[in-house]
Scaffold this motif. Structure first.
Motif, PDB file in Angstrom:
ATOM      1  N   VAL A 388       0.450  -1.380  -0.140  1.00  0.00           N
ATOM      2  CA  VAL A 388       0.044  -0.188  -0.229  1.00  0.00           C
ATOM      3  C   VAL A 388       1.114   1.351  -0.438  1.00  0.00           C
ATOM      4  N   THR A 389       0.770   2.176  -1.141  1.00  0.00           N
ATOM      5  CA  THR A 389       1.272   3.534  -0.576  1.00  0.00           C
ATOM      6  C   THR A 389       0.462   4.623  -1.036  1.00  0.00           C
ATOM      7  N   GLU A 390       1.227   5.465  -0.592  1.00  0.00           N
ATOM      8  CA  GLU A 390       0.636   6.994  -0.461  1.00  0.00           C
ATOM      9  C   GLU A 390       0.502   8.253  -1.706  1.00  0.00           C
ATOM     10  N   VAL A 391      -0.254   7.894  -2.001  1.00  0.00           N
ATOM     11  CA  VAL A 391      -0.078   9.101  -3.236  1.00  0.00           C
ATOM     12  C   VAL A 391      -1.131  10.282  -3.157  1.00  0.00           C
ATOM     13  N   LEU A 392       0.060  11.595  -2.980  1.00  0.00           N
ATOM     14  CA  LEU A 392      -0.263  12.682  -3.601  1.00  0.00           C
ATOM     15  C   LEU A 392      -1.531  12.643  -4.794  1.00  0.00           C
ATOM     16  N   VAL A 393      -2.938  12.883  -4.853  1.00  0.00           N
ATOM     17  CA  VAL A 393      -3.416  13.182  -6.473  1.00  0.00           C
ATOM     18  C   VAL A 393      -3.390  14.367  -7.363  1.00  0.00           C
ATOM     19  N   GLU A 394      -3.038  13.913  -7.920  1.00  0.00           N
ATOM     20  CA  GLU A 394      -2.896  15.087  -8.844  1.00  0.00           C
ATOM     21  C   GLU A 394      -3.644  15.677 -10.153  1.00  0.00           C
ATOM     22  N   SER A 395      -4.294  14.407 -10.538  1.00  0.00           N
ATOM     23  CA  SER A 395      -5.043  14.642 -11.944  1.00  0.00           C
ATOM     24  C   SER A 395      -5.609  13.492 -12.171  1.00  0.00           C
ATOM     25  N   PRO A 396      -7.094  13.807 -13.226  1.00  0.00           N
ATOM     26  CA  PRO A 396      -7.173  12.475 -13.872  1.00  0.00           C
ATOM     27  C   PRO A 396      -6.633  11.411 -14.667  1.00  0.00           C
ATOM     28  N   ALA A 397      -6.433  10.226 -14.558  1.00  0.00           N
ATOM     29  CA  ALA A 397      -6.074   9.643 -15.353  1.00  0.00           C
ATOM     30  C   ALA A 397      -5.614  10.174 -16.774  1.00  0.00           C
ATOM     31  N   LYS A 398      -4.570   9.685 -17.645  1.00  0.00           N
ATOM     32  CA  LYS A 398      -4.958   9.923 -18.488  1.00  0.00           C
ATOM     33  C   LYS A 398      -5.500   9.564 -19.347  1.00  0.00           C
ATOM     34  N   ARG A 399      -5.650   7.733 -19.670  1.00  0.00           N
ATOM     35  CA  ARG A 399      -6.246   6.871 -20.711  1.00  0.00           C
ATOM     36  C   ARG A 399      -7.457   6.335 -19.816  1.00  0.00           C
ATOM     37  N   GLN A 400      -7.250   6.105 -18.300  1.00  0.00           N
ATOM     38  CA  GLN A 400      -8.333   5.029 -17.856  1.00  0.00           C
ATOM     39  C   GLN A 400      -9.322   5.805 -17.493  1.00  0.00           C
ATOM     40  N   LYS A 401     -10.901   6.256 -17.670  1.00  0.00           N
ATOM     41  CA  LYS A 401     -11.818   6.763 -17.614  1.00  0.00           C
ATOM     42  C   LYS A 401     -12.314   6.697 -15.860  1.00  0.00           C
ATOM     43  N   GLU A 417      -8.016   3.454  -8.965  1.00  0.00           N
ATOM     44  CA  GLU A 417      -9.483   3.484  -9.116  1.00  0.00           C
ATOM     45  C   GLU A 417      -9.978   4.524  -7.908  1.00  0.00           C
ATOM     46  N   PRO A 418     -10.372   5.681  -7.556  1.00  0.00           N
ATOM     47  CA  PRO A 418     -10.681   6.317  -6.369  1.00  0.00           C
ATOM     48  C   PRO A 418     -11.692   5.341  -5.957  1.00  0.00           C
ATOM     49  N   ALA A 419     -11.750   6.151  -4.372  1.00  0.00           N
ATOM     50  CA  ALA A 419     -12.950   5.672  -3.918  1.00  0.00           C
ATOM     51  C   ALA A 419     -13.046   6.977  -2.969  1.00  0.00           C
ATOM     52  N   GLY A 420     -13.837   8.759  -3.373  1.00  0.00           N
ATOM     53  CA  GLY A 420     -14.181   9.613  -3.337  1.00  0.00           C
ATOM     54  C   GLY A 420     -12.524  10.295  -3.285  1.00  0.00           C
ATOM     55  N   ALA A 421     -11.933  10.023  -3.852  1.00  0.00           N
ATOM     56  CA  ALA A 421     -10.368  10.885  -3.639  1.00  0.00           C
ATOM     57  C   ALA A 421     -10.514  12.531  -4.597  1.00  0.00           C
ATOM     58  N   ARG A 422      -9.877  12.876  -3.816  1.00  0.00           N
ATOM     59  CA  ARG A 422     -10.204  14.256  -5.054  1.00  0.00           C
ATOM     60  C   ARG A 422      -8.658  14.944  -5.457  1.00  0.00           C
ATOM     61  N   ILE A 423      -8.499  16.039  -6.564  1.00  0.00           N
ATOM     62  CA  ILE A 423      -7.172  16.543  -6.991  1.00  0.00           C
ATOM     63  C   ILE A 423      -6.561  17.227  -5.314  1.00  0.00           C
ATOM     64  N   GLY A 424      -5.808  16.752  -4.912  1.00  0.00           N
ATOM     65  CA  GLY A 424      -4.545  17.684  -3.741  1.00  0.00           C
ATOM     66  C   GLY A 424      -5.062  16.726  -2.197  1.00  0.00           C
ATOM     67  N   ASP A 425      -5.864  15.528  -2.259  1.00  0.00           N
ATOM     68  CA  ASP A 425      -5.351  14.878  -1.295  1.00  0.00           C
ATOM     69  C   ASP A 425      -4.696  13.688  -1.127  1.00  0.00           C
ATOM     70  N   ILE A 426      -4.005  13.047  -0.900  1.00  0.00           N
ATOM     71  CA  ILE A 426      -2.987  11.993  -0.086  1.00  0.00           C
ATOM     72  C   ILE A 426      -3.791  10.932   0.532  1.00  0.00           C
ATOM     73  N   ARG A 440      -0.497   1.097 -10.933  1.00  0.00           N
ATOM     74  CA  ARG A 440      -1.663   0.082 -11.028  1.00  0.00           C
ATOM     75  C   ARG A 440      -2.844   0.535  -9.380  1.00  0.00           C
ATOM     76  N   GLY A 441      -3.562   0.801  -9.236  1.00  0.00           N
ATOM     77  CA  GLY A 441      -3.924  -0.067  -7.834  1.00  0.00           C
ATOM     78  C   GLY A 441      -5.349   1.007  -8.133  1.00  0.00           C
ATOM     79  N   LYS A 442      -5.697   0.899  -6.683  1.00  0.00           N
ATOM     80  CA  LYS A 442      -7.461   0.428  -5.653  1.00  0.00           C
ATOM     81  C   LYS A 442      -7.179   1.571  -4.672  1.00  0.00           C
ATOM     82  N   GLN A 443      -7.693   2.550  -4.568  1.00  0.00           N
ATOM     83  CA  GLN A 443      -7.989   3.619  -3.310  1.00  0.00           C
ATOM     84  C   GLN A 443      -8.290   2.832  -2.308  1.00  0.00           C
TER      85      GLN A 443
END
Ligand code: SAM
Length: 449
Positions: A388-401, A417-426, A440-443
């Motif tokens: 499990v890794t911590e991601v600072l969310v910065e944009s929509p994915a380019k290829r995966q809707k 694949e997000p579960a409620g994450a928004r840009i700027g969240d960790i 690639r992974g899942k929140q």
């Protein structure tokens, strides 16, 4: 190449004089472009999105390799050719290539209106008011632009230049002659700027300098600056580029290991895995010293990701030297590498040396290292599957809707694949698959900020 400018609405509605800016080269150039935008705002210039909307067209350039300069020369000639008759659009060059070729550029590129080096940006407003073509390439070892607020772009990440210039004398490198002597900004100025960066909503900062870890100002060294930067609330992650191996002292290593906000990612240029080549390049360290440094760093920061710069085909590089580089890269298990063919730069010490590796052989060596690193990056990243890794969310994915993308602490791109994450969240993401460039992974949790 990237285009630095404001939003579409701003461009449509721009009230001041339109400034179109293209930036080439390293992150310091990107940060300098933000400085130029900040400086020219005081003279009534606002960024626009296309040369057609502009009163001033400026290319902020790179001189590190010949190819970078050729691309800019071609682009600026194209822009000059497109300039519509009768319109007073000024076209100019800024940055390292401008400094490198100075007034010769006015002759070699007819129609160019101005040339300004990295230490001339505070005079740009006046230069643009001139009636004749102008050149400002005076290097100034005191210029830090500490009083000019950059106009930063949008996003979760901000650049902060902490030192300028370079006092090293790597034989291949043009940087010291185009960016001048080393100088650091006062820590108090940097911390005040960091405070503003946090207030503007950026979550991550990248501290910049040609040899960023040579930072030193009135007793504050790079390690101490990292610790102080970590005290700024709202800044969640601190990165820096590029450190020089010979400047990576105990203070910096301790700050890396003891300051949770300092990301476990290090870009540590090696250039060559052969002592003979490192000595010829004047790098100031041996292969073994680099190895010992990386061992110390990995002990201090066990989850450290490591990337590097390599030059192939330096004058005198033998087959055995090249093999040593290939083997050492494998030993270091680099997460990522920037790989370059040696490019002769007039004015450097190495330019006086006869080139001994032909273009074709250089290309073959480069291709081999690229293939090896691609395989290695894939292997290193594969080992993260299931974690499990911590991601600072910065944009929509380019290829995966509907998926999002961001960077983890090791500066790897993660699409998930997000579960409620928004840009700027960790957010925490379970890694389910990995390639050489992307995880690639899942929140798996709710957002933390
Ligand atoms: N200051 C950093 C250092 O050397 O530790 C690197 C700064 S430079 C902008 C980025 C990289 O470009 C260098 O690390 C080097 O690999 C590459 N580079 C610099 N001069 C070069 C040349 N003449 N030919 C090919 N690559 C070059």
């Amino acid at each position: 190449m990237s285009l630095l400018s404001g939003s579409a609405e701003e461009a449509d509605e721009h009230t001041g004089k339109g400034l179109y800016l293209e930036t080439y080269g390293c992150q310091m150039n990107m940060a300098d472009s933000e400085l130029i935008l900040g400086s020219l705002a005081a003279h009534g210039y606002t960024p626009v999105e296309s040369p057609e909307q502009a009163e001033v067209v400026l290319l902020n350039t790179c001189a590190i390799r010949e190819h970078a300069e050729q691309r800019v020369a071609q682009r600026v000639r194209q822009l000059i050719a497109q300039r519509r008759d009768g319109l007073r659009v000024k076209i100019g060059l800024a940055g390292c290539m401008a400094q490198n070729h100075r007034d010769r550029l006015l002759e070699s590129i007819p129609g160019l209106d101005f040339v300004v080096g990295p230490d001339g940006y505070r005079r740009l407003g006046e230069l643009l008011a001139a009636d004749e073509p102008v050149v400002d390439v005076k290097l100034d070892r005191r210029e830090t632009y500490e009083d000019i607020a950059p106009r930063r772009g949008e996003g979760v990440r901000a650049w902060l230049t902490i030192m300028r210039g370079c006092d090293r004398r790597c034989t291949f490198c043009i940087v010291p002659s185009v960016r001048g002597r080393e100088r650091s900004l006062p820590a108090s100025v940097l911390l005040a700027d960091l405070q503003r960066i946090a207030e503007q909503g950026y979550k991550e900062v990248i501290l910049l300098g040609q040899t960023v870890n040579a930072y030193s100002h009135e007793g504050v060294d790079f390690g101490e600056l990292l610790r102080r930067a970590a005290s700024v609330e709202g800044i969640e992650r601190i990165r820096y580029t590029s450190p020089h191996p010979a400047d990576m002292n105990d203070s910096a290593i301790a700050a890396l290991s003891e300051t949770p906000k300092v990301s476990p990612y290090l870009h540590l240029p090696l250039q060559s895995g052969s002592d003979a080549v490192l000595t010829a390049m004047g790098r100031g360290h041996s292969v073994d010293e680099y190895r010992t440094l990386v061992c110390t760093l990995r002990e201090a920061v066990p989850d450290l990701a490591l990337s590097t710069d390599i030059i192939v085909g330096y004058p005198g590089e033998s087959e055995a030297d090249f093999e040593a580089t290939s083997a050492f890269m494998e030993e270091m298990a680099y997460d990522h590498a920037f790989l370059f063919k040696y490019s002769r730069r007039d004015g450097t010490h190495a330019a006086k040396l006869a080139e001994t590796v032909g273009e074709e052989e250089k290309g073959a060596r480069l291709q081999r290292l690229i293939a090896e690193q691609e395989e290695r990056s894939g292997r290193v990243n594969q080992a993260t599957v299931g974690t499990v890794t911590e991601v600072l969310v910065e944009s929509p994915a380019k290829r995966q809707k509907d998926w999002l993308a961001g960077k983890n602490p090791q500066f790897k791109t993660v699409v998930f694949e997000p579960a409620g994450a928004r840009i700027g969240d960790i957010v925490s993401v379970r890694v389910e698959a990995a390639g050489p460039h992307t995880l690639r992974g899942k929140q798996v949790d709710s957002p933390k900020s």
